[in-house]
Every structure is written in structure tokens, then in C-alpha cells.
Write a protein that holds these residues in place. Structure first.
Motif, PDB file in Angstrom:
ATOM      1  N   UNK A 200      -1.295 -80.633  71.911  1.00  0.00           N
ATOM      2  CA  UNK A 200      -1.189 -79.017  71.968  1.00  0.00           C
ATOM      3  C   UNK A 200       0.250 -78.663  72.556  1.00  0.00           C
ATOM      4  N   UNK A 201       0.968 -79.561  73.316  1.00  0.00           N
ATOM      5  CA  UNK A 201       2.297 -79.164  73.761  1.00  0.00           C
ATOM      6  C   UNK A 201       3.358 -79.092  72.388  1.00  0.00           C
ATOM      7  N   UNK A 202       3.075 -79.996  71.532  1.00  0.00           N
ATOM      8  CA  UNK A 202       3.862 -79.796  70.430  1.00  0.00           C
ATOM      9  C   UNK A 202       3.631 -78.570  69.684  1.00  0.00           C
ATOM     10  N   UNK A 203       2.420 -78.448  69.315  1.00  0.00           N
ATOM     11  CA  UNK A 203       2.180 -77.258  68.418  1.00  0.00           C
ATOM     12  C   UNK A 203       2.358 -75.945  69.167  1.00  0.00           C
ATOM     13  N   UNK A 204       2.457 -75.861  70.448  1.00  0.00           N
ATOM     14  CA  UNK A 204       2.705 -74.549  71.079  1.00  0.00           C
ATOM     15  C   UNK A 204       4.122 -74.506  71.043  1.00  0.00           C
ATOM     16  N   UNK A 205       5.169 -75.519  71.227  1.00  0.00           N
ATOM     17  CA  UNK A 205       6.355 -75.192  70.903  1.00  0.00           C
ATOM     18  C   UNK A 205       6.908 -74.873  69.576  1.00  0.00           C
ATOM     19  N   UNK A 206       6.333 -74.989  68.647  1.00  0.00           N
ATOM     20  CA  UNK A 206       6.734 -74.557  67.257  1.00  0.00           C
ATOM     21  C   UNK A 206       5.948 -73.223  67.007  1.00  0.00           C
ATOM     22  N   UNK A 207       4.772 -72.899  67.536  1.00  0.00           N
ATOM     23  CA  UNK A 207       3.848 -71.934  67.193  1.00  0.00           C
ATOM     24  C   UNK A 207       4.723 -70.638  66.905  1.00  0.00           C
ATOM     25  N   UNK A 208       5.672 -70.298  67.786  1.00  0.00           N
ATOM     26  CA  UNK A 208       6.492 -68.917  67.620  1.00  0.00           C
ATOM     27  C   UNK A 208       7.339 -68.849  66.181  1.00  0.00           C
ATOM     28  N   UNK A 209       7.291 -70.054  65.473  1.00  0.00           N
ATOM     29  CA  UNK A 209       8.003 -70.222  64.159  1.00  0.00           C
ATOM     30  C   UNK A 209       7.078 -69.926  62.808  1.00  0.00           C
ATOM     31  N   UNK A 210       5.875 -69.749  63.400  1.00  0.00           N
ATOM     32  CA  UNK A 210       4.591 -69.587  62.321  1.00  0.00           C
ATOM     33  C   UNK A 210       4.596 -70.714  61.216  1.00  0.00           C
ATOM     34  N   UNK A 211       4.623 -72.011  61.538  1.00  0.00           N
ATOM     35  CA  UNK A 211       4.252 -72.605  60.546  1.00  0.00           C
ATOM     36  C   UNK A 211       2.765 -72.531  59.895  1.00  0.00           C
ATOM     37  N   UNK A 212       2.641 -72.921  58.593  1.00  0.00           N
ATOM     38  CA  UNK A 212       1.315 -72.658  57.975  1.00  0.00           C
ATOM     39  C   UNK A 212       0.645 -73.872  57.655  1.00  0.00           C
ATOM     40  N   UNK A 213       1.331 -74.994  57.367  1.00  0.00           N
ATOM     41  CA  UNK A 213       0.657 -76.058  56.682  1.00  0.00           C
ATOM     42  C   UNK A 213       1.175 -77.334  57.784  1.00  0.00           C
ATOM     43  N   UNK A 214       0.280 -78.316  57.866  1.00  0.00           N
ATOM     44  CA  UNK A 214       0.420 -79.458  58.535  1.00  0.00           C
ATOM     45  C   UNK A 214      -0.039 -80.746  57.947  1.00  0.00           C
ATOM     46  N   UNK A 215       0.740 -81.719  57.860  1.00  0.00           N
ATOM     47  CA  UNK A 215       0.191 -83.060  57.381  1.00  0.00           C
ATOM     48  C   UNK A 215       0.056 -84.122  58.628  1.00  0.00           C
ATOM     49  N   UNK A 216      -0.664 -85.185  58.399  1.00  0.00           N
ATOM     50  CA  UNK A 216      -0.637 -86.105  59.544  1.00  0.00           C
ATOM     51  C   UNK A 216      -0.208 -87.644  58.983  1.00  0.00           C
ATOM     52  N   UNK A 217       0.280 -88.425  59.754  1.00  0.00           N
ATOM     53  CA  UNK A 217       0.765 -89.696  59.274  1.00  0.00           C
ATOM     54  C   UNK A 217       0.500 -90.521  60.530  1.00  0.00           C
ATOM     55  N   UNK A 218      -0.537 -91.373  60.480  1.00  0.00           N
ATOM     56  CA  UNK A 218      -0.603 -92.105  62.120  1.00  0.00           C
ATOM     57  C   UNK A 218      -1.183 -93.452  61.965  1.00  0.00           C
ATOM     58  N   UNK A 219      -1.013 -94.189  63.209  1.00  0.00           N
ATOM     59  CA  UNK A 219      -1.268 -95.465  62.871  1.00  0.00           C
ATOM     60  C   UNK A 219      -2.849 -95.502  63.341  1.00  0.00           C
ATOM     61  N   UNK A 220      -3.349 -96.490  62.441  1.00  0.00           N
ATOM     62  CA  UNK A 220      -5.153 -96.841  62.836  1.00  0.00           C
ATOM     63  C   UNK A 220      -5.211 -97.385  64.113  1.00  0.00           C
ATOM     64  N   UNK A 221      -4.934 -96.702  65.074  1.00  0.00           N
ATOM     65  CA  UNK A 221      -5.242 -97.316  66.454  1.00  0.00           C
ATOM     66  C   UNK A 221      -6.024 -96.228  67.446  1.00  0.00           C
ATOM     67  N   UNK A 222      -6.324 -96.587  68.569  1.00  0.00           N
ATOM     68  CA  UNK A 222      -7.068 -95.779  69.453  1.00  0.00           C
ATOM     69  C   UNK A 222      -6.053 -94.412  69.682  1.00  0.00           C
ATOM     70  N   UNK A 223      -4.989 -94.662  69.946  1.00  0.00           N
ATOM     71  CA  UNK A 223      -4.364 -93.579  70.360  1.00  0.00           C
ATOM     72  C   UNK A 223      -3.888 -92.819  69.060  1.00  0.00           C
ATOM     73  N   UNK A 224      -3.435 -93.446  68.003  1.00  0.00           N
ATOM     74  CA  UNK A 224      -3.312 -92.604  66.843  1.00  0.00           C
ATOM     75  C   UNK A 224      -4.479 -91.619  66.603  1.00  0.00           C
TER      76      UNK A 224
END
Lengths: 381, 331, 289
Positions: free
Chosen positions: A145-169
Motif C-alpha cells: 500500500x505504501x509503495x502504490x500510494x507513493x507512485x499514485x500521483x503519477x497515474x500509472x495504468x498497468x502493473x506486473x508482479x515478479x516474486x519469489x514463491x515464499x510466504x512473504x512473496x
């Protein structure tokens, strides 16, 4: 041998009430000193050791008993039970990993000995209403939430996820998807990977083809460096790389300036945040261990300070619990108060920070009240 | 007969142990780990020790029991005992599939194939949604006939029961036709086949027994700890730890795996909790700030697996019958 | 485009896998031992390359000249002290001994070097060449691939042209017969294990600039090396070479067209299929098990 062991245990149990006044108050610390998470565990060890030293210098005497869980929940439980029933501690800091913390937390009300979780991110830990579980750090959902709030004002439209297959990921990306949906971000790629692979290029090539504005990453230590190297290699250039904690917040990553420049990451703590003592802590830590403190070190340090301060004023687990519940602190992690909100119990509503690497150095860029620098957007090579 | 009495005596001592030591969750917890590893290693021994089929993938059956039980309890609210029974069925299914693949192979290939199957099971549990994936499964509450499942005693006696059953089955197999056939297969598969022994039938029989017991232990573990993920119940390290316990204790003997667990699990716990380092420092034998003191306090815990490695090498080279072989020159 | 990118990066990664597989295959062929310490020997090679780079400032590729003989000596001694004692033992005991040795190596490394992953950053670590408009190839991987091909070539000539090489080959064909012919099979075993070790260490050093270095890293490559060996036919050098590239491509293709978290499952299924359908591997001869 067995009999001797039994008699030692029995003697310890009998002697406990007698010792309680004579000996200094005992506190336990469960950490991952060995096992897969040992590298992060070392940061926690260092942070906690600094807190202990500092308290000693102030004349506050406590005995700290350190236990290793090797990242294994079974060992964490054994460690907690040893601390509580055999060593007679009145409070425990730890464990580091979410799985260990989950298991220990679920038993803490049974033994009535408070547990202060310094850095485990899984939401569950403080969502089950346990009276004896306190958590200093912000849970997993805040990373996204904090990351997305930080960039929200720049109005990005699309997002991709790359993450480790772990609990945290997986947990972090799940909450990220919810946050993205609220912001109207469209998901264009979702690449989950097994840790420790030498070749992430095929996954990254897929992400590149989807041409996302934001690439949201969750990786551990060295995997983060590998992924970003390969991202540069194949020319993946989104408007922003968003790294959720862990591997994107290490000094080792920042030093790889060729690949780390302008990467944005969420963290529990930075050394240039304007919380009291943060910069000073970083300086002393560097002098002592000749490396930069990670947010894990800061979390462990502050958790240990809070635990020792509160425990030294209480001579029982019950008083310690009351002290933690009622107290408030303002140290290197900013204002701390264990509160009940949004389904959480005894959770410190910790404001996470967003930092950006600028020429090999982490600069706090969000939220504005804690930062000196402004976010650089979009990302360029 | 002598062995039956011995099992009864040791089980009796173990059964009254918690009454003697009083309420000590830590001690009971360590004892549960000892009993679990003893039973796991004994169950593995039926296939590995007696039939000579070294499975390097027993974590798959442990995990099958653990996952089936947890999924059925958390998602379908099934009675824990029924969930354990279901775990055995799933473990047997995996065992049958595994058996149909790996028992065609011999020597190196058998061991390698058993790892491959177990890794496929592990990766599947990690990737599927219904298994909780990488997040694992957390069980907040469980109840059975009003037993206090927060207490350790039900699990202590549960593990003890499975161990006794495993030892009983091992004892029975040793003196039965199946046992003789299994040992014949271990000594020389071709000779056994030429005697008309149905290799595949007896190997599968040993595997199914072994897998069922292993699965039962996995289920008990899951309900005991109330949290599982792939690294806790399906990891290759677990499979290897099971084998090493049997090898170090004495493979292919009734008491070897038990002895292995009784020695190794407390050793690991002593190293983990750093009792030795702390004791030396407390006694004033080693200064806390000296190099040795720091090494003992900070690094000795790292040495737990190192010690396993050294003991393994020593055992393979000098004690082919394990530590039990030291006490009994003649089998 | 996707396909080509995936294929090429798979082939390049596979090259390094191949080298790890060849070392294991050689040991298996000559000594009939599955070496479970192989991954840990790779790990040692990585640390050697790392320390040569950070302490002596030698380029990781150049440091091979140092690593190959050092690792050979280490393997030779390891065989003389431990492995030769179990050469006629049961397979399971051989496996367990090498597991024990591997645990000792990785955990000693853990004590000595801590669990901090080390990153070997060279000036070309994340550089790439772009071909055919858009396909990028990693420079360090390309270099590794070329060196791998060179080493395989030299090894092939060594095994087929020199006396020692032919003796090794003869031992792998039939140990007893070789002994009767007057070949010192004990020495051949030590040489084979030394060669296997130096190939493992070389593979480690070659992957170090594009990977990270950690005491427990051996595990990742151990299972891959086995898969490669079995695919190519245990004991076959050429087979292992091809097997490595095949595994690299399969991994790459499964990540592209299936999903990256299932790619290891695909590899293990291929592994089992080969064991069942063609246990002698792609290049092995029938009845060689």
C-alpha cells in the motif's frame, strides 16, 4: 544422563521463584541464527546486541537468553518453551520468520508470557486476538500500500508482479493485487518463481513484452541482484521498479549502482528518516559492524530497547504485558504504540517508508513528512 | 520374545516418564521430537533396512499425512482421527505411484528416482492453491473428545504409540515369511527372484507399511505444531535426516533407529540451544569475551549439521553397523 | 522472438549445467559412484573464484587457471582419504558418505564465510550483446559457454588420445578387465575424482559472475547435475554435455510457455521418464546400468 537432565529441569523449576528477586530479570530472544534466513538473522542479532549494550551502559541490568530456531517452527516452539518454563524469562523478543512467529504466537496465551515480534510480516500473527503477542513492524499489506500510494500521483495504468514463491512473496503480492484493484491498475503479468535459479530471463522477457508501467518485485537478498541484472540485460524498462522490502533494501543491493539506481522500495526504517536517533544508530552500527544496518537490525534494536525498558520496570510477565499494552515510545522506529485497530490486536501502526536508491545510496522519498528528497519518476537507465 | 518384553519395558518407562518429570513442556517437547524421529526412522528402516530399498524421499509420505490432515481439518472441519486415516490413504496412493516407478530401478537409480518423486510432491504442494502454497496452513483451533490439545501429553503418547506399533510390526516382519523375503531381496535381488519371490509385491508391501506409518507421524506432527509448510514437512533435508538417524544408530536392526534418534535429537537440541557454550561460560572455564567464548556462544549452533556430517562419515567408514554395532558385535 | 530468446538463453545457461553434469558423469563412469557432494564442490569453486577476484584481483575466467589444478588436487586427496574406502561398498553407503562429506564442506564454509551471500561483480556482470534486433545475450554467459565448449573439447581429446585418458576410459568400460590389463585402477579412480572435482569447481567459477555465492548453493545444482547425467547416460561425457543444454532449454521453455514455478517439476518428470523408458540415457549403451 537423562536423570541428570530431568533433575536439572526440576531444580530449575523449583528454584525459579527464589531466584526471581536475586538475579536480574531475564528476557528471551528467538532468532534465526542458522538455516535459510541466517543472513537476515545476523542483522537482528547485531541490532539486539547493540540495544543490550546500550541498556547496560545506562545501568539497566537484564539477562538476555538467546535461542536459535534455524527458521524451523518446531525449533521456535521448543525455544519458546525452554525460555518460558526452564529459564524463567518474563518476555520474549522474536522469532524472526513469519512461520516461526505464527506458531509461537499461537502458544503465548497458554504460557502467558508476552512475545514482541520485531520484524515478521505475516498479518495473521496479530490478527487472532492473542493477548500476549505484540508486533513492532508493519505487516505485509503495508509494503504494497505504501509503495502504490507513493507512485499514485503519477497515474500509472498497468502493473506486473515478479516474486519469489515464499510466504512473504505470495502474501505481499496478494495484498498488492487488492491495492492495485482499488487504484484501477491493470495487471498485465504475474511471474512467480522458485528462489535460487540462475536464469530468470524467460520470466523477465514475458514481463517486458507486457510493457507495464510498474514492476512490483518481492525477492530475497541475492536474488534481487540477479533479477535486476537480468532485467537490465534484456532491457526491461518500466516507469518504476517497486521492491517490497527484503532483497531490495540491502546495502549490498544499493552498491550495485549499475542496476540498482532509481529502484524504489518499501522499508520499515531508513537511516535518513527524521525519527529520533535513527541517524545516530546507523552511525554507531556502522562503526561496530562495519556495514550498513538493514531495517531488520533497526527493528530488532528498537524491539529490544522497548522490551528491556518495560521489563526492567516489571517483575512479572503480567506486569510486562500491561506495560507493553499501556506504554508508548518514540525512538529510532518513530512513535510506537501497541494498539487494536482494523482487526489487529497489539499491533504498532507503524508508518512504512518508501526509499529510492540514488547513486548507491538509499534516500527516503515518501511519506513527505519523513523525507528530505523527492521521488524520481519515471525510471531511466 | 525377549524383544517383545524389551519393547514393553521401554514403552512402559517412556509412558510413566511425564508423570515422573511433572509438567515440563520443554522436556516433553524434546521427548516428542525424539519419539517422532525414532518412529520415522524405524518406519523407514522397514523398507530401507530390511528390504534394502533406500528411499531418499520419505518426506513425501510425512508431508502427505500432514497436508491431508490439515486440509481436511481446516477446510472441511473433519474429525482429526478421520483426517489422519485419510492421510494414510493419500500417502499409500503416492507410495503406489512411486513404487510403480522406482521399483523397476536398482542401485543408484532407485535412490535418485525416489528424490525426484518427493521433489515433485514438494513443488506441487508449493505451487497449488488448495495446499496453502508457499503460505502453508495454520490451524488455530482443534479439538478431539475434549482432550486438551494445547497440552503436550496427547502427542507424547500418540508418538509413543506409533513408535511401539512400528517396532511391533518390525519385530513381526523379522520372523514372518515377508520378513525373510525382504531380507532375501536386500541380499540379492536376482537370487530372490530366481527363488520365485515376487519382488515387486514384497517391495510394495514394505513401502506401503512404511509410508502409512510415516504419514501417521506427519499427521500427528501437523496437529501438534498446528502449522505446516513445504519446508517443514516436505523438505529433502527431512528425508536425509531420517536416513542418517537410522544409519548412525544401526540400519537393519530393531533398536538402531531408536538409538540413533535418542542420541541425535537431544544432541541437535543441545547444540541449538547452546547449552554447552553457556555452561562453559557460566562455570568460568571460558571467558565470554575471549575468542573461544565468542565462538562457542555465537557459532556452535551452526555446527549442528556439521556434526551430523562428521558422524555420518565416521559411521560409514568405521561403523557399518552403526552405534548399536558397538554394543553388539554379533547381530 | 520469444522462442528464440528463450532458446538461446536456455542453451547458454545449459552450457554451465553441462559442465557440472560432465564432472559427475565422469566420476560415475570410472568409479560407479553417485557423488552427492558434487554440488558442494561447485560451491567451493565459486568461493575460490570469488576470493581470487576480491583478494588477488584476478578475473574470474582467468582464475580458472588457478582453480582447475587446486580443485584437481583437492579431489585427488579426497578420493585417497575417503572415497576409495567405499568403492566396492553398497551404493547407498557411497551415497551417504558423499552426503556426509557434502554436509561437512557446506557447513564448514558456513562457519568460515558466514551465510552472507557474496556477489561477484565484474565490469561486464550485467552487460549483454543484442542480436537479430531485440534478442539479448548475456556477455558473461556467452564467455562461460565458449570456455565450457573449449573445456569439453580438451577433455574429449584427453580421454580419446592420451594414455591416461584411454586408461580412464577403459576403467569406465570394465573395471575388472582394465585391472587385468595392468591398468592401475586405484590411480585411475583418484584421477577421475580429481577431474570430476575440478570440473565441478570450474562450473562453479564459471557461474559465479552471473550468480551469487552462498555455502548452501550446492543443493540447487546437485539435482540438476544428476538429471543431466541420467539424461545423457550415467558415465557418458558427450551425453552429459548434450543433457546440460537440453535441461537448460527445457527450463527456459517451460518458464516461457508454462510457468516459471512449474519448470522444476517439468525437469523432474523428464528425469523419471528417461529412467523408465530409456534408463541408459540418450547416449549410454544398453545394459550399462
Amino acid at each position: 544422563m537423562k536423570n541428570k537432565f530431568v533433575s536439572i529441569v526440576a531444580a530449575a523449576l523449583v528454584a525459579l521463584p527464589l531466584l526471581a528477586h536475586a538475579a536480574p530479570i531475564k528476557i528471551g530472544f528467538i532468532n534465526s541464527i542458522t538455516g535459510k534466513e541466517a543472513q537476515i538473522g545476523e542483522n537482528l542479532t547485531n541490532g539486539a546486541a547493540m540495544a543490550l549494550e546500550e541498556m547496560k551502559a545506562k545501568g539497566i541490568q537484564v539477562e538476555l537468553i538467546k535461542e536459535d530456531d534455524g527458521g524451523d517452527p518446531k525449533n521456535a516452539l521448543a525455544a519458546y518453551e525452554k525460555l518460558v518454563t526452564r529459564d524463567g524469562v518474563i518476555g520474549v523478543v522474536g522469532p524472526y520468520t513469519s512461520s516461526s512467529a505464527n506458531v509461537v504466537a499461537s502458544r503465548s496465551d497458554q504460557y502467558q508470557v508476552p512475545l514482541l515480534v520485531p520484524a515478521a510480516a505475516k498479518e495473521d500473527i496479530t490478527m487472532k486476538g492473542y493477548k500476549n503477542v505484540f508486533r513492532l513492524n508493519a505487516p505485509a499489506n503495508v509494503y504494497s500500500s505504501v509503495l502504490m500510494t507513493a507512485v499514485a500521483s503519477y497515474k500509472p495504468k498497468t502493473i506486473a508482479y515478479v516474486y519469489a514463491a515464499t510466504d512473504f512473496g505470495v502474501s505481499t503480492v496478494k495484498t498488492a493485487q487488492e491495492n492495485a484493484a482499488k487504484m484501477g491498475l491493470k495487471e498485465v503479468a504475474n511471474e512467480k518463481y522458485q528462489q535460487g535459479q540462475p536464469d530468470y530471463r524467460p520470466s523477465l522477457a514475458k514481463v517486458k513484452a507486457a510493457n507495464p508501467d510498474l514492476v512490483f518485485l518481492v525477492s530475497y537478498d541475492a536474488d534481487a541482484i540477479l533479477l535486476m541484472r537480468q532485467a537490465k540485460e534484456i532491457g526491461l524498462t518500466p516507469k518504476a521498479f517497486l521492491g517490497a522490502g527484503a532483497g531490495y533494501t540491502t546495502a549490498q543491493f544499493a552498491q550495485q549502482t549499475e542496476i540498482s539506481n532509481l529502484v524504489i522500495s518499501a522499508t520499515q526504517w531508513t537511516d535518513d528518516v527524521n525519527w529520533p536517533g535513527a541517524a545516530d544508530f546507523a552511525r554507531r552500527y556502522k562503526a561496530k559492524y562495519s556495514k550498513e544496518p538493514s531495517y531488520h537490525a533497526a527493528c530488532a534494536y528498537e524491539a529490544m530497547i522497548i522490551m528491556i525498558e518495560t521489563a526492567s520496570k516489571s517483575n512479572s510477565a503480567a506486569k510486562l504485558r500491561a506495560g507493553l499494552k499501556a506504554g508508548s515510545w518514540n525512538g529510532i522506529m518513530g512513535p510506537v504504540k501497541f494498539a487494536d485497530y482494523n482487526g489487529f490486536t497489539n499491533q504498532n501502526n507503524h508508518p512504512m517508508l518508501v526509499q529510492q536508491i540514488i547513486s548507491g545510496k538509499y534516500e527516503t522519498v515518501f511519506p513527505a513528512q519523513f523525507s528530505k528528497k523527492k521521488l524520481v519518476y519515471p525510471f531511466t537507465r | 520374545m525377549k524383544q517383545i518384553i524389551l519393547i514393553a519395558i521401554i514403552a512402559g518407562i517412556a509412558a510413566v516418564l511425564p508423570l515422573v518429570t511433572g509438567e515440563s513442556p520443554y522436556f516433553t517437547g524434546v521427548m516428542i521430537s525424539v519419539l517422532m524421529m525414532a518412529a520415522l526412522s524405524s518406519a523407514w528402516n522397514i523398507l530401507g533396512g530390511y528390504a534394502g530399498q533406500y528411499s531418499f524421499g520419505h518426506a513425501a509420505y510425512f508431508g502427505a499425512g500432514a497436508y491431508t490432515t490439515m486440509i481436511l481439518i481446516t477446510q472441511f472441519n473433519l474429525n482429526p482421527l478421520l483426517s489422519m486415516a485419510a492421510g494414510i490413504i493419500i500417502a499409500c496412493l503416492i507410495a503406489l505411484i512411486t513404487g510403480s516407478i522406482v521399483f523397476r530401478l536398482r542401485g543408484h537409480y532407485f535412490g535418485l528416482a525416489s528424490i525426484a518423486v518427493a521433489e515433485i510432491v514438494r513443488l506441487s504442494a508449493l505451487n497449488f492453491e488448495f495446499t496453502g502454497g508457499a503460505q502453508g496452513i495454520l490451524l488455530s483451533e482443534v479439538s478431539l473428545w475434549g482432550l486438551d490439545l494445547n497440552s503436550k501429553n496427547p502427542f507424547y503418547y500418540g508418538m509413543l504409540l506409533v513408535l511401539v506399533v512400528t517396532l511391533g510390526i518390525t519385530l513381526y516382519l523379522r520372523t514372518s515369511k515377508t520378513g525373510f523375503y525382504l531380507q532375501a531381496i536386500r541380499e540379492d535381488q536376482d537370487a530372490a527372484a530366481s527363488l520365485g519371490i515376487n519382488l515387486s509385491f514384497y517391495k510394495n508391501k514394505a513401502l506401503l507399511i512404511s509410508a502409512s506409518l510415516t504419514s501417521l507421524l506427519g499427521s500427528l506432527y501437523a496437529v501438534y505444531i498446528r502449522f505446516i509448510d513445504t519446508s517443514a514437512v516436505l523438505d529433502l533435508r527431512l528425508s536425509i535426516e531420517i536416513i542418517l538417524t537410522a544409519i548412525i544408530g544401526g540400519v537393519g536392526t530393531l533398536w538402531g533407529p531408536v538409538l540413533g534418534a535418542v542420541l541425535l535429537v537431544p544432541l541437535a537440541e543441545v547444540l541449538r540451544s547452546n547449552v554447552i557454550g553457556d555452561a562453559l561460560v557460566k562455570q568460568g572455564l571460558v571467558s565470554e569475551t575471549s575468542g573461544l567464548g565468542i565462538f562457542l556462544k555465537e557459532n556452535l549452533a551452526h555446527a549442528h549439521v556439521l556434526v551430523y556430517g562428521i558422524i555420518t562419515v565416521v559411521c560409514i567408514l568405521y561403523l557399518p553397523k552403526g552405534i548399536l554395532g558397538l554394543f553388539r558385535r554379533v547381530k | 522472438m520469444f522462442f528464440l530468446q528463450s532458446l538461446l538463453s536456455g542453451i547458454l545457461t545449459g552450457g554451465v549445467y553441462a559442465l557440472a553434469g560432465i564432472g559427475m558423469s565422469l566420476v560415475f563412469g570410472v568409479m560407479n559412484i553417485s557423488n552427492f557432494a558434487h554440488g558442494d564442490l561447485m560451491m567451493l569453486g565459486m568461493y575460490l573464484a570469488y576470493f581470487a577476484f576480491t583478494l588477488l584481483h584476478i578475473d574470474p575466467y582467468l582464475s580458472l587457471l588457478l582453480i582447475i589444478p587446486t580443485a584437481f588436487l583437492f579431489g585427488f586427496i579426497l578420493e585417497k582419504v575417503f572415497i576409495h574406502r567405499i568403492i566396492n561398498h553398497l551404493h547407498q553407503n557411497q551415497i551417504l558418505l558423499t552426503i556426509g562429506l557434502g554436509l561437512i564442506m557446506s557447513n564448514t564454509a558456513l562457519l568460515a564465510f558466514t551465510s552472507d551471500p557474496k556477489i561477484l561483480t565484474t565490469s561486464y556482470s550485467s552487460s549483454a550483446v543484442h542480436i537479430l534486433g531485440g534478442i539479448s545475450l548475456s556477455v558473461p554467459l556467452l564467455l562461460s559457454f565458449v570456455i565450457t565448449c573449449g573445456i569439453i573439447g580438451i577433455l574429449f581429446i584427453f580421454l580419446s588420445k592420451t594414455t591416461t585418458g584411454l586408461a580412464l576410459w577403459a576403467t569406465s568400460q570394465n573395471r575388472e578387465a582394465a585391472q587385468l590389463m595392468g591398468i592401475n585402477v586405484a590411480k585411475m579412480s583418484a584421477i577421475a575424482f580429481g577431474l570430476g572435482t575440478s570440473l565441478a569447481a570450474t562450473a562453479g567459477a564459471l557461474i559465479a559472475p552471473t550468480y551469487y555465492i552462498h555455502p548452501m548453493v550446492g543443493h540447487t545444482f546437485l539435482l540438476k547435475a544428476f538429471t543431466i547425467c541420467v539424461l545423457g547416460g550415467l558415465g557418458s561425457v558427450v551425453g552429459a554435455g548434450v543433457g546440460g543444454v537440453v535441461i537448460g532449454v527445457v527450463e527456459s521453455m517451460s518458464s516461457t510457455y508454462l510457468s516459471s514455478d512449474w519448470k522444476d517439476v517439468v525437469v523432474f518428470i523428464i528425469f523419471l521418464a528417461v529412467l523408465l523408458l530409456r534408463p541408459q540415457g540418450l547416449f549410454g549403451k544398453k545394459g550399462e546400468q
